[in-house]
Scaffold this motif. Structure first.
Motif, PDB file in Angstrom:
ATOM      1  N   GLN A 223       0.935  -1.124  -0.341  1.00 27.79           N
ATOM      2  CA  GLN A 223      -0.045  -0.335   0.535  1.00 27.79           C
ATOM      3  C   GLN A 223       0.959   1.065  -0.118  1.00 27.79           C
ATOM      4  N   GLY A 224       0.825   2.352  -1.010  1.00 24.39           N
ATOM      5  CA  GLY A 224       1.445   3.006  -0.987  1.00 24.39           C
ATOM      6  C   GLY A 224       2.663   2.775  -1.788  1.00 24.39           C
ATOM      7  N   ALA A 225       4.148   4.092  -1.687  1.00 23.78           N
ATOM      8  CA  ALA A 225       5.476   3.496  -1.651  1.00 23.78           C
ATOM      9  C   ALA A 225       6.050   4.519  -0.372  1.00 23.78           C
ATOM     10  N   ILE A 226       6.390   3.839   0.608  1.00 23.64           N
ATOM     11  CA  ILE A 226       6.708   4.686   2.270  1.00 23.64           C
ATOM     12  C   ILE A 226       7.578   4.193   2.217  1.00 23.64           C
ATOM     13  N   ALA A 227       8.947   5.390   2.631  1.00 19.49           N
ATOM     14  CA  ALA A 227       9.856   4.706   3.086  1.00 19.49           C
ATOM     15  C   ALA A 227      10.117   4.887   4.775  1.00 19.49           C
ATOM     16  N   PRO A 228      11.322   4.098   5.322  1.00 18.51           N
ATOM     17  CA  PRO A 228      10.848   4.312   7.273  1.00 18.51           C
ATOM     18  C   PRO A 228      11.491   5.401   7.757  1.00 18.51           C
ATOM     19  N   LEU A 229      11.079   5.952   8.676  1.00 24.90           N
ATOM     20  CA  LEU A 229      10.877   6.569   9.097  1.00 24.90           C
ATOM     21  C   LEU A 229      12.010   6.266   9.468  1.00 24.90           C
ATOM     22  N   PRO A 230      13.414   8.008   9.769  1.00 21.38           N
ATOM     23  CA  PRO A 230      14.844   7.773   9.913  1.00 21.38           C
ATOM     24  C   PRO A 230      15.277   7.507  11.512  1.00 21.38           C
ATOM     25  N   GLY A 231      15.767   5.776  11.643  1.00 25.06           N
ATOM     26  CA  GLY A 231      16.012   5.631  12.808  1.00 25.06           C
ATOM     27  C   GLY A 231      14.952   4.226  13.160  1.00 25.06           C
TER      28      GLY A 231
END
Length: 440
Positions: A223-231
């Motif tokens: 679902q989507g193309a979402i990067a992980p948040l920093p850390g």
């Protein structure tokens, strides 16, 4: 005003064949994920590079990419030639073949977590193997997964993959939502669902001490193309270590698209176990579970993993040929064209006055209508204007560009500069058309 279509493409033959086929095959399709698009499921005769040709004779620029599998495009010669050679030597041995060891060598050299490897036939089944290993290694039952992440269609994990917001409960305490009628509620008792990209929530859940494994897409691409948040990924791994849980990365989509070493290499976080499929063999039914030697070696010490078609020689030949084509030059060229396409789509929508977020990576990105900011998790993404995007997808299809209605675009090595140019010209027309429809 958008210029009118000179000759809108017709899909009448596909519609007729699906209707006829429904008397043989339930719904006329062999996967529910091929239903639901407009004007209906299509029937294809062949694929050529970046194109699919359907039974109506339409030559479509294809961004479905076999749901992400066709990283080299349709019918790449090196893969077809390798498969033909292997078929002449043998199809299935019910034993080992040298080509599977060559395949394992290539995967081990690329994937940081691949101390040991086992091959399977689909992402769904290797996800099951990963969860079984996590439970066996820890003696615990509970698997933690995340809203919007998909790890296969089996009863014990098909929970909250795309839950309706009126059923999903509060964001900080999501309710487990079944993905299908007939799904066993008993199987769901072994799964807890959290919001992704919320490290504090994961830490709190792990602190209860009963979690066998945490399974996640390291970048949210189903679902989507979402990067992980920093850390976030680093924190998830550290939390699993503190609380004795196994961290599993589902790289069925991200593997070999976000780089030769997958998302784990890109984000420099090495999980305990990982699973791969789709692009691993450019459309052939190959999958892999890889991971720490001590965990993977449990497969020869009491943990069952089997399958008649595992490490199928013909499929392994396709895998080897695919991996040999995934060179630094491939990633450089595909990345440049993918970024140009992604940014061009964003620019065309903005110029037409269509509010949208175009996010993601070089050879896989996502378009969400109606969002004011990039989504960070499934709840954010659920606010998108799905109807508006479906209109856009249909406008593209009628002009000869095929995109998934869920917003994902998959770019292959076969999408050259001329095809990107042609696509962007069509996107510009379709964006103007859909802008008028959304205003009306």
């Amino acid at each position: 005003m958008p210029r009118p279509l000179q000759v809108p493409l017709s899909f009448d033959k596909s519609a007729a064949q699906i209707a006829a086929g429904a008397k043989l095959v339930a719904g006329g399709v062999n996967s529910n994920f091929r239903l639901g698009m407009s004007p209906g499921p299509l029937v294809f005769e062949r694929g050529e590079g970046a194109h699919l040709i359907d039974i109506d004779g339409n030559r479509l620029i294809d961004y479905y990419g076999g749901m992400g599998a066709m990283v080299l495009g349709h019918n790449p010669a090196p893969v077809c030639e390798a498969v033909t050679r292997q078929m002449q030597s043998g199809i299935l041995f019910a034993g080992q073949s040298m080509v599977e060891y060559r395949a394992a060598e290539l995967i081990q050299a690329r994937i940081p977590s691949a101390q040991r490897i086992r091959f399977g036939s689909s992402g769904s089944e290797v996800a099951q193997a990963a969860m079984r290993l996590a439970r066996a290694a820890t003696g615990r039952r509970t698997i933690v997964k995340f809203e919007g992440h998909y790890h296969g269609w089996f009863d014990n994990i098909l929970w909250s993959t795309a839950p309706a917001q009126n059923a999903a409960g509060p964001s900080d305490e999501p309710v487990r939502v079944a993905g299908s009628l007939g799904q066993s509620a008993d199987d769901g008792r072994g799964v807890d669902v959290l919001q992704w990209n919320d490290l504090a929530a994961l830490e709190r859940r792990l602190a209860r001490g009963d979690v066998a494994g945490v399974i996640m897409e390291p970048a949210m691409c189903n679902q989507g193309a979402i990067a992980p948040l920093p850390g976030y990924l680093e924190g998830a791994l550290a939390a699993c270590r503190r609380h004795g849980a196994i961290l599993v990365f589902d790289e069925v989509i991200t593997g070999f698209r976000l780089g030769a070493g997958g998302a784990q290499q890109r984000f420099a976080v090495t999980p305990d176990l990982s699973i791969f499929a789709k692009a691993i063999a450019n459309g052939f039914p190959a999958a892999a579970i890889v991971g720490r030697a001590d965990l993977m070696d449990m497969f020869v010490d009491g943990v069952l993993h089997g399958g008649t078609f595992n490490s199928h020689p013909v499929v392994m030949a396709a895998l080897v040929a695919t991996q040999q084509e995934l060179t630094p030059a491939h990633y450089d060229a595909t990345s440049a064209r993918g970024l140009r396409l992604r940014d061009g789509v964003a620019g065309a929508l903005a110029a037409a006055g269509v509010k949208a977020q175009v996010t993601g990576f070089e050879s896989m990105f996502h378009v969400a209508f109606g969002l004011d900011a990039p989504a960070r998790n499934y709840r954010d993404l659920a606010q998108a204007n799905k109807r508006g995007y479906a209109l856009f997808a249909l406008a593209l299809l009628r002009r000869g560009v095929r995109v998934l209605e869920r917003g994902a675009w998959f770019v292959s090595a076969a999408h050259d500069d001329a095809i990107v140019d042609q696509t962007l010209a069509i996107v510009t027309e379709a964006a103007l058309e859909v802008a008028a429809q959304l205003e009306g």
